[in-house]
Design a protein around this motif. Structure first.
Motif: not given
Length: 615
Positions: A388-417
């Motif tokens: 299976x060949x991975x399109x190089x442009x599709x690696x931006x999916x990790x950017x989007x997953x990181x955005x989702x993860x850090x929004x959750x961490x910020x809203x539920x962990x960092x901001x209450x702290x």
């Protein structure tokens, strides 16, 4: 319980149910908004869904537009890249047009509706013309089958369609974020908290919409199924528009406040005319504060801005002279000689925002690399897993997953702290300016990570290759950290930027504040292009291949990444100085209204977060 107590309790419940918002919003009929019957998360979720669908539709066209130009319209790589750059830049220019019309004349709802209709017409026209005229023979446009030639009329139809899309999406984008924020009354403690949360979810909706476009639609279009991809985008845009219109009765609205350019010019002209006038003996108390009916600079009864001491020269526009007193008696105040304090403070607000905005441009240069040099770097790495060949442009999916993860961490962990520390020491907690600074720090880490990966990619590369695609044995998955760092930095920088410009711009310029965020990205593209051109020219002197040659194995892309890390570090130092100098906007009565709510609000910050939870 006595009958009188029951009666009084019923009256109080009725009053609470009919409580009006305090920020000046109105309903669809122009009446003051009732808190329980308008806005809040019911309207906010409708706008979030609309944003996700519109973004899906837009990126369904934009993500592979360069391939469409080369494979279907038979343009060369250079011409196609230039045409895409011009088209993208036009989107950002139209964002200023949409913001101006919204703040001045149409209001945010009407502007969003009109530009979404234009967007739907444009994307429908593109889908229809591609299906009927451009995809000939049927099935062409993949990597194997080239398409035939096209007439001037067919090509003109194509460009007319994509620039309608640019006009529609560009005019819509800065206003939809602001309209969503309008659904929460910032002068109410609970709704003010929800308003801050909205921007995080708004950016998440944008990223989730682009994720579907970059993966599913991108795959269809890469395989030559252009018409299917475009029609799917059209369907998404139509559903988004219908959903937006369905929410009309529930929205809260701000009335437009007139042309801001004329208000700005009036302050500058009036201050210049009175350059020799002495400051009033009582200072602020003797400055003009609007007419007898309480109307401020915008010509309506919107919120006044409290006077500040910066840019004191502009205060002269509000000094009252003998001539101004005569004009006031005749109810004929000349706005080019005398301006209310609120109008003067509008100009000061924008002037204070400019240094902060300029500091965000370098960050946008870093963000831009994700769609350009990161992809080229990935193409020069090992992109296969089994068969299976991975399109190089599709690696931006990790950017989007990181955005989702850090929004959750910020809203539920960092901001209450942060709120806990805010309660203990009386500080302001983690402010938007703090978050933007953290975003710059993480951007530096992203560039350092990318530079280190490039060093190892070169170590395992075949230097003798004539074409460097896949010429290094280093796996493309080593790019995950740099994409993840970019995603984390976006949550702090771009979400913080959206909140900051929305909170710090006057009521009549909220859409302009959102447009500033888009202009930051646009300027980042231009500066990145200029920087790459300069680096290539300087580093390729004396017949050297340079840092960024066509064959990356003969260059030093790592040095360019480290250069960006150094420039971002310098920008961070300048930003810290500007952030310390910055003074926040203060609206008259806001602090008092907030304190009234705080007296009745005994919930902890964790309970507020629970009440505001939408997902």
């Amino acid at each position: 319980m006595s009958c009188l107590e029951i009666y009084n309790k019923d009256i109080m419940k009725k009053k609470e149910g009919e409580e009006e918002t305090r920020d000046g919003t109105v309903d669809f009929y122009g009446r003051p908004s009732i808190r329980s019957k308008s806005g809040q998360w019911v309207a906010g979720i409708v706008i979030l869904l609309n944003q996700g669908l519109a973004t899906l539709a837009f990126f369904g066209v934009g993500v592979n537009l360069v391939l469409f130009l080369t494979r279907v319209l038979q343009q060369n790589n250079a011409d196609a890249a230039n045409n895409v750059s011009k088209w993208t830049g036009t989107v950002y220019i139209f964002s200023l047009v949409g913001a101006f019309l919204s703040d001045s004349y149409w209001g945010r709802y009407k502007t969003c509706a009109i530009f979404q209709v234009i967007f739907v017409i444009g994307i429908s026209s593109l889908s229809l013309s591609s299906y009927m005229f451009l995809i000939r023979p049927r099935g062409c446009g993949d990597e194997v089958t080239p398409c035939g030639s096209h007439s001037t009329m067919e090509i003109s139809m194509f460009y007319f369609s994509i620039y309608l899309i640019a006009l529609g999406y560009g005019g819509y984008q800065p206003n939809i974020a602001t309209l969503g924020a309008d659904q929460f009354d910032e002068e109410h403690s609970k709704e003010g908290y929800s308003k801050i949360a909205f921007f995080s979810y708004f950016y998440l909706a944008l990223n989730l919409g682009s994720l579907f476009s970059n993966t599913i639609l991108g795959y269809f279009e890469d395989e030559g199924m252009w018409a299917l991809g475009f029609w799917a985008s059209t369907g998404s845009a139509v559903i988004g528009l219908i959903l937006f219109l369905v929410g009309t009765p529930r929205y809260r609205y701000f009335k437009p406040t007139g042309n801001p350019l004329s208000r700005f010019c009036q302050v500058l002209v009036a201050a210049t005319k009175k350059s020799s006038v002495e400051e009033p003996s009582k200072g602020r108390e003797e400055m003009y504060d609007g007419d007898s009916k309480g109307r401020n600079a915008s010509g309506n009864t919107g919120r006044r801005i409290m006077h500040t001491d910066e840019f004191k020269f502009l205060d002269r526009a509000a000094y009252i002279t003998a001539r101004d007193l005569d004009d006031k008696k005749q109810d004929a105040v000349n706005p080019w000689r005398l301006c209310p304090v609120t109008q003067v403070e509008e100009v000061k607000c924008i002037l204070r925002l400019m240094p902060i905005w300029l500091c965000t441009i370098i960050y946008s240069v870093v963000f831009t690399q994700m769609a350009s040099l990161f992809v080229e770097q990935g193409a020069a790495m090992k992109t296969t897993v089994s068969n299976f060949k991975i399109p190089p442009a599709s690696m931006s999916s990790f950017d989007i997953l990181s955005v989702a993860l850090f929004i959750f961490l910020y809203r539920r962990v960092l901001e209450p702290l942060g709120n806990r520390f805010k309660k203990k020491d009386g500080s302001n907690g983690i402010t938007e300016l703090h978050r933007m600074g953290i975003g710059l720090v993480i951007a530096v880490l992203a560039m350092i990570a990318a530079g280190i990966v490039e060093c190892y990619r070169l170590k395992y590369a075949d230097k003798s290759c004539t074409h460097c695609d896949g010429s290094s044995s280093l796996s493309i998955f080593w790019q995950v950290p740099q994409y993840s760092f970019i995603g984390a930095s976006e949550v702090f920088m771009y979400v913080g930027q959206l909140e900051f410009f929305n909170a710090q711009t006057p009521d009549g310029l909220k859409s302009f504040g959102s447009a500033l965020c888009m202009m930051s990205m646009s300027m980042g593209n231009f500066v990145s292009s200029l920087l790459v051109t300069m680096v290539v020219k300087i580093s390729s002197e004396d017949h050297m291949p340079g840092w960024i040659p066509r064959n990356l194995n003969k260059g030093h892309l790592d040095r360019f990444y480290f250069l960006l890390a150094a420039l971002t570090s310098i920008d961070l130092v300048v930003y810290i100085a500007c952030a310390k100098w910055y003074k926040s906007i203060k609206l008259e009565g806001k602090d008092e209204m907030m304190s009234d709510d705080d007296e009745d609000d005994t919930e902890s910050d964790e309970e507020q977060a629970k009440d505001s939870k939408v997902y």
